[in-house]
Design an enzyme around this catalytic site. Structure first.
Site, PDB file in Angstrom:
ATOM      1  N   CYS A   1     132.375  74.295 102.235  1.00  0.00           N
ATOM      2  CA  CYS A   1     131.076  74.634 102.806  1.00  0.00           C
ATOM      3  C   CYS A   1     129.935  73.993 102.014  1.00  0.00           C
ATOM      4  O   CYS A   1     128.873  73.727 102.532  1.00  0.00           O
ATOM      5  CB  CYS A   1     130.940  76.135 102.710  1.00  0.00           C
ATOM      6  SG  CYS A   1     130.184  76.908 104.093  1.00  0.00           S
TER       7      CYS A   1
ATOM      8  N   ASP B   1     128.503  75.470  99.246  1.00  0.00           N
ATOM      9  CA  ASP B   1     127.780  76.442  98.426  1.00  0.00           C
ATOM     10  C   ASP B   1     128.740  77.525  97.942  1.00  0.00           C
ATOM     11  O   ASP B   1     129.490  78.081  98.738  1.00  0.00           O
ATOM     12  CB  ASP B   1     126.660  77.119  99.228  1.00  0.00           C
ATOM     13  CG  ASP B   1     125.516  76.165  99.556  1.00  0.00           C
ATOM     14  OD1 ASP B   1     125.121  75.392  98.671  1.00  0.00           O
ATOM     15  OD2 ASP B   1     125.034  76.206 100.699  1.00  0.00           O
TER      16      ASP B   1
ATOM     17  N   CYS C   1     123.019  73.945  97.038  1.00  0.00           N
ATOM     18  CA  CYS C   1     121.768  73.236  97.265  1.00  0.00           C
ATOM     19  C   CYS C   1     120.580  74.049  96.757  1.00  0.00           C
ATOM     20  O   CYS C   1     120.733  75.162  96.258  1.00  0.00           O
ATOM     21  CB  CYS C   1     121.620  72.972  98.749  1.00  0.00           C
ATOM     22  SG  CYS C   1     121.511  74.482  99.716  1.00  0.00           S
TER      23      CYS C   1
ATOM     24  N   CYS D   1     122.706  79.537 103.704  1.00  0.00           N
ATOM     25  CA  CYS D   1     122.707  79.686 102.245  1.00  0.00           C
ATOM     26  C   CYS D   1     122.218  81.079 101.851  1.00  0.00           C
ATOM     27  O   CYS D   1     122.682  81.652 100.869  1.00  0.00           O
ATOM     28  CB  CYS D   1     121.837  78.617 101.594  1.00  0.00           C
ATOM     29  SG  CYS D   1     122.197  76.966 102.190  1.00  0.00           S
TER      30      CYS D   1
HETATM   31 ZN   LIG Z   1     123.256  75.048 101.109  1.00  0.00          ZN
END
Ligand SMILES: [Zn+2]
Ligand SMILES: Cc1ncc(COP(=O)(O)O)c(C=O)c1O
Lengths: 142, 393
Positions: free
Chosen positions: A33, A35, A58, A102
Site C-alpha cells: 500500500c 504506508d 508519505c 492515509c
Molecule cells: Zn500515503
C-alpha cells in the site's frame, strides 16, 4: 498540494518516537500500500497518558500519525476510539482526496493499539464500525 | 518555502526553456503572426520558419525533411504512431509488441487498442530494465504489425538495444516505432542506424518549449492521421501550426545536437560523483543499468523509507527531484518500471530519481550529497521498518 498544518506536522512531527514500555501497540497498513503506521500507547486508569508513532509513508501519513497522537493524548479509551479519520483530516485542515486513505490508517492504528491493550488486559477487543480503509484501493486487492 | 538553494534535478520531467530558444521564438508571436497556410506575404515568414525548423529537426535525426511531422508533443507523437499504424494496417494483423516499461503515452494507447480487439505483447525486462532483442524475435507472429520499444527509459534511464531490435523488425518486415523523447540531446539518435520507421520526440525535454514535438515517419510508410481537419503537414496532421513552438523545437534541437557530446561527458562525470556518493548510504541500490543509461539519470532505492516523504524533505532543502512511489501517483500503484525490473512493492516505494541538466554543477552535486544522507536518516529514524543498527535514536 498540502495544507500548512500538514506540512507543519510533517516537518515537525509530534510524538515521533518509540515508547519502549508501551501498554498497547497497533500496527496497520502494508508495504504494498505504501504506508505503514505503528502507534504506541501508555495507558493509566483508562486514560491515554502518552501516545507516539513510527511511520513509513508519505507526507499525509506522517502528518496524520502526528496529529492523531496529539488528538488522543489525555483522552479516555472510549473517546480515543471515536476519533475518526475524518476528524484527523479536518484537524489537518484537509487532505487531498487521493490521500484520505492515509488518515484512515491513523484511525485504524489507534483502534489496533487500543485492542492490543485490551487483549493484554484479558479483555474483549472492541468491534470495528463501518467505513474503515475506504478509499485505499491498494489494500487487500490483488 | 523560502530557500537559499534552488537545485533542479528533475530534468527528465522537463527542462528550462533555454533563453536563446525563447529569443528565437518571440518574433513568431506578435511580429510574424501570419497563418503559415495563407498566401499573402506577411504569412510567408511563418511558413519559412516552420520549414527551417523542419530542416533542423531532420538534420539532428539523420532524416529527410519530408519525414518530419510536427505535433503537440511526445504524447501525441506516441498516440499517432501507434493508432495511425493500427488503423492503417489493422486489416493485415492485429498484434502489437511493446514493453512493460514504456511511458504511459505508449502503454495507455495500446491498452485502448486492446479494448478494440488488438492483441498486445508486453515484453519483460531484466533487473536493469533492459529488453532482450531475442525476446522481440520470439514474440513476433504472422499477424504482428507493429513493434514499439523506447530508446531510453524516463525513470531509470536504461538505453535499449534499439538498433538490433530495428534489424529484427526490418528482417520480418514489421513496422518499428521508438519513443526517443528522453534520448534527444543525451545520446546520438539517427533514424537510419536505428532502423526505425517511426520516432517520437518532445521539445521540452531538451531545452525547448512544452506542448510541441515531432514524429518521424519514414518515407513511403502508410499511416492514418490521428487528427483530421485542414491540409497541414502534408495532409497528415491537421491544425494550424504552433509556429513559435515549432521554431523553439528547431532552435532547441540544433543547440542540443551541437553540444551533446561535450554535455554528455560532463553529465557522466557528475552522475558518477552523485551515484558513488549516494551509494555510501547503507542499504541503498542503483536502479537501471550501470553503464547503458542516460548520462543524466540517477535512480536510487533507499530501504525502509518512502519516496514522497524524501521529496518533501528535499524540497524543504531546495532540491527538486522525483520518485516512483505510489503515494505521488493518483493510482496508488508504485512505478510500473521498477516493478517490471523485479523490485518488490515496498522497495519501489522508496525510489529517488535525480536527473541532471546542463545547468547542474559539481557544487550542486556536493550540496545534494550533503543533504540526502540526513534526510534518509531522519526518515529511517521515523520508520517502523528500520532495523535497530540503522537507527540513531
Ligand atoms: Zn500515503
Ligand atoms: C519517454 C517519454 N515519452 C513520452 C513523454 C510525453 O511527452 P510530452 O510531455 O511531450 O507529451 C514523456 C514525458 O513525460 C516521456 O518521458
Amino acid at each position: 498540494m498540502y495544507s500548512e498544518t500538514v506540512m507543519d506536522h510533517f516537518n515537525n512531527p509530534r510524538n515521533q518516537r518509540e515508547i519502549p514500555d508501551a501498554d498497547g501497540i497497533g500496527e496497520v497498513g502494508n508495504q504494498k500500500c505504501g504506508d505503514i503506521m505503528r502507534i504506541f500507547l501508555k495507558i493509566h486508569d483508562n486514560v491515554i497518558e502518552d501516545a507516539s508513532f513510527q511511520t513509513f509513508g508519505c507526507g499525509a501519513a506522517v502528518a496524520s500519525s502526528s496529529m492523531a497522537t496529539e488528538m488522543i493524548k489525555g483522552k479516555t479509551l472510549e473517546e480515543a476510539w471515536e476519533i475518526s479519520n475524518k476528524a484527523v483530516a479536518e484537524a489537518l485542515e484537509g487532505l487531498p482526496p487521493q490521500k484520505l486513505h492515509c488518515s484512515v490508517l491513523a484511525e485504524e492504528a489507534i483502534h489496533a493499539a487500543i485492542n492490543n491493550y485490551l487483549e493484554k488486559m484479558g479483555l474483549e477487543p472492541w468491534e470495528e464500525g463501518e467505513g474503515s480503509c475506504a478509499g485505499c484501493s491498494g489494500c487487500g486487492t490483488d | 518555502m523560502e530557500n537559499k538553494h534552488e537545485i533542479y534535478l528533475d530534468n527528465a520531467a522537463t527542462t528550462r526553456t533555454h533563453p536563446d530558444v525563447v529569443s528565437a521564438m518571440l518574433p513568431y508571436f506578435s511580429l510574424h503572426f501570419g497563418n503559415p497556410s495563407s498566401l499573402y506575404s506577411i504569412a510567408r515568414s511563418s511558413r519559412t520558419a516552420i520549414e527551417e525548423a523542419r530542416r533542423k529537426v531532420a538534420a539532428a535525426l539523420g532524416a529527410d525533411e519530408r519525414e518530419i511531422f510536427f505535433t503537440s508533443g511526445g504524447t501525441e507523437s506516441d498516440n499517432w504512431a501507434i493508432r495511425g499504424i493500427a488503423s492503417a494496417h489493422g486489416k493485415k494483423g492485429r498484434h502489437i509488441i511493446t514493453t512493460a516499461i514504456e511511458h504511459h503515452a505508449v502503454l495507455h494507447t495500446v491498452e485502448a487498442l486492446e479494448k478494440e480487439g488488438f492483441e498486445i505483447t508486453y515484453l519483460p525486462v531484466d533487473e536493469y530494465g533492459m529488453v532482450s532483442p531475442e525476446s522481440v524475435e520470439e514474440a513476433i507472429r504472422p499477424d504482428t504489425i507493429l513493434i514499439s520499444v523506447m530508446l531510453a527509459n524516463n525513470e531509470i534511464g536504461t538505453i535499449q538495444p534499439v538498433q538490433k531490435i530495428g534489424e529484427i523488425a526490418r528482417s520480418h518486415k514489421i513496422i518499428f516505432h521508438s519513443d526517443a523523447v528522453q534520448a534527444i540531446g543525451q545520446i546520438p539518435v539517427d533514424v537510419r542506424t536505428m532502423n526505425v520507421d517511426l520516432l517520437s520526440i518532445s521539445a521540452h525535454k531538451f531545452g525547448g518549449p512544452k506542448g510541441v514535438g515531432a514524429l518521424f515517419i519514414r518515407r513511403g510508410l502508410r499511416i492514418d492521421p490521428l487528427l483530421y481537419g485542414g491540409a497541414q503537414e502534408q495532409r497528415r496532421r491537421a491544425g494550424t501550426e504552433n509556429v513559435p513552438g515549432i521554431v523553439g523545437l528547431g532552435a532547441a534541437i540544433e543547440r542540443a545536437a551541437a553540444m551533446m557530446s561535450e554535455k554528455a561527458e560532463r553529465m557522466k562525470k557528475l552522475r558518477k560523483r552523485l551515484i558513488d556518493g549516494l551509494l555510501t548510504i547503507p542499504k541503498s541500490r542503483l536502479n537501471g543499468h550501470p553503464t547503458e543509461r542516460l548520462p543524466n539519470n540517477v535512480n536510487i532505492i533507499f530501504d525502509y523509507i518512502e519516496g514522497e516523504s524524501i521529496l518533501l524533505l528535499l524540497d524543504a532543502n531546495g532540491i527538486a527531484a522525483s520518485t516512483g512511489s505510489a503515494c505521488t501517483s493518483a493510482s496508488l500503484d508504485p512505478s510500473h518500471v521498477l516493478l517490471a525490473c523485479g523490485l518488490p512493492h515496498e522497495q519501489a516505494h522508496g525510489s529517488l530519481r535525480l536527473t541532471l541538466g546542463e545547468e547542474t554543477t559539481e557544487a550542486d552535486i556536493d550540496y545534494v550529497l550533503g543533504v540526502v544522507p540526513t534526510v534518509v536518516q531522519r526518515l529511517r529514524d521515523m520508520s517502523p521498518l528500520t532495523p535497530k543498527e540503522l537507527r540513531t535514536r
